[in-house]
Design a protein around this motif. Sequence first.
Motif, short mmCIF file in Angstrom:
data_model
loop_
_atom_site.label_atom_id
_atom_site.label_comp_id
_atom_site.label_asym_id
_atom_site.label_seq_id
_atom_site.Cartn_x
_atom_site.Cartn_y
_atom_site.Cartn_z
N THR A 47 -56.13 -125.46 -16.84
CA THR A 47 -57.18 -126.22 -15.32
C THR A 47 -57.06 -126.04 -14.11
OG1 THR A 47 -57.89 -127.02 -16.97
CG2 THR A 47 -59.08 -128.20 -15.77
N ASP A 151 -64.01 -126.39 -21.22
CA ASP A 151 -62.91 -126.35 -21.10
C ASP A 151 -61.91 -127.50 -22.06
OD1 ASP A 151 -59.77 -126.83 -20.17
OD2 ASP A 151 -59.81 -127.84 -18.86
N GLU A 152 -61.33 -127.38 -23.04
CA GLU A 152 -60.63 -127.18 -24.08
C GLU A 152 -61.89 -127.43 -25.27
OE1 GLU A 152 -57.73 -128.53 -24.63
OE2 GLU A 152 -57.32 -129.24 -22.57
#
Length: 356
Positions: A47, A151-152
Amino acid sequence: MSNPFKFGSVVENNFFTDRINETEETKNVLSSSNHLILISPRRFGKTSLVNKVTNSLDRPVIYLDLQLVTDVPDFATHLLKKVLKIDKWENIKHLLANFRLIPTIALNPLTNNMEVSFVPTSSNNFTPLEDVLNLIEKIGEKGKRPIVVFDEFQEIIDLSKTLPKQLRAVIQHHKNINYVFLGSLESIMRQIFETKKSPFYHFGYLMTLKKIPYSDFFDYLKTRFDAVTDKSEILSNEILVFTQQHPYYTQQLAFYCYSFLENEEYQDNILNSVIDNLISMHNNDFERLWNTISKTDKKIMITLALQEKISSIPQPTSTIYSGLKRLLTKGYIIRDEQYELDDPFFKKWLKGKINE
Ligand SMILES: Nc1ncnc2c1ncn2[C@@H]1O[C@H](COP(=O)(O)OP(=O)(O)O)[C@@H](O)[C@H]1O
Ligand SMILES: [Mg+2]
């Protein structure tokens, strides 16, 4: 001077070190018409890296952590909220008129944020999400090319079975967006992007992030410790030997060592006393973790803690393999060059237990 180390959240500026090649590589992909897939274990700096690169580009960025998303319409809601932040309301308003399900949008006078809600027919309804994604593409047609960061991303597997296919069907037509997919679970990410029958097979440029190289991390630590001790070289080396250059744990341990040295003189055993302090802070968590895992998984963790060979465990290979997979999914072990325990503090705690 305040503590120059930071752990837990996104790091930038002075807290961010190295990743020079990865920064360059990320920039290159984002300035092409390709999408980016970035994989590493948790807390390696994905990130932070993507945040650093996207901040340096003068382009609209829509960042969404899929861990916050509860179902498919909720995905659309979160995404639309972010879209409303990158462009003026006047520019977007007329595009929303094309939505098949019109969202309710209201300005929250307390936060000055736009509150968004869809009233979908079911928790699998993909229509709102499709409309939001196409809206971003339209914004890209008119102005600077947006970057959409998921993200993720491995979380989409749990949202709905059909979602990957539906998502791919829409975004493959987008010519004015760069998509970035970050993931902490290598096996699921590879299943999504590397298996032939997956809808996202070879969808973008795949990068993996490793730990921070020793010499870069050493310099980073040393220059900062110089402010509080003349033993900065010894200490920096000892920290890195203990953390094996794991980005998060290195910053964490350095943070506590620095705090210590702000108040007290350097002593030979400072590292060990800071480590033991941290371990006793986490003693309950470690106990709990240990009590929730199976016998096979315990055996694997002990073997890794003692740096012995996995193949020395007297169990069928398939049993060991499922154990490794389970532990990887939980994030208790990682695979960098080889399998290892993620948390060096837990590793030391476990070794202490074995020798009790
Ligand atoms: N380039 C870097 N330099 C120094 N520390 C870093 C760097 N990248 C990550 N870290 C450390 O790791 C932690 C986790 O970073 P993060 O970007 O949240 O990782 P991820 O997204 O992979 O889980 C940060 O809080 C920081 O302490
Ligand atoms: Mg992250």
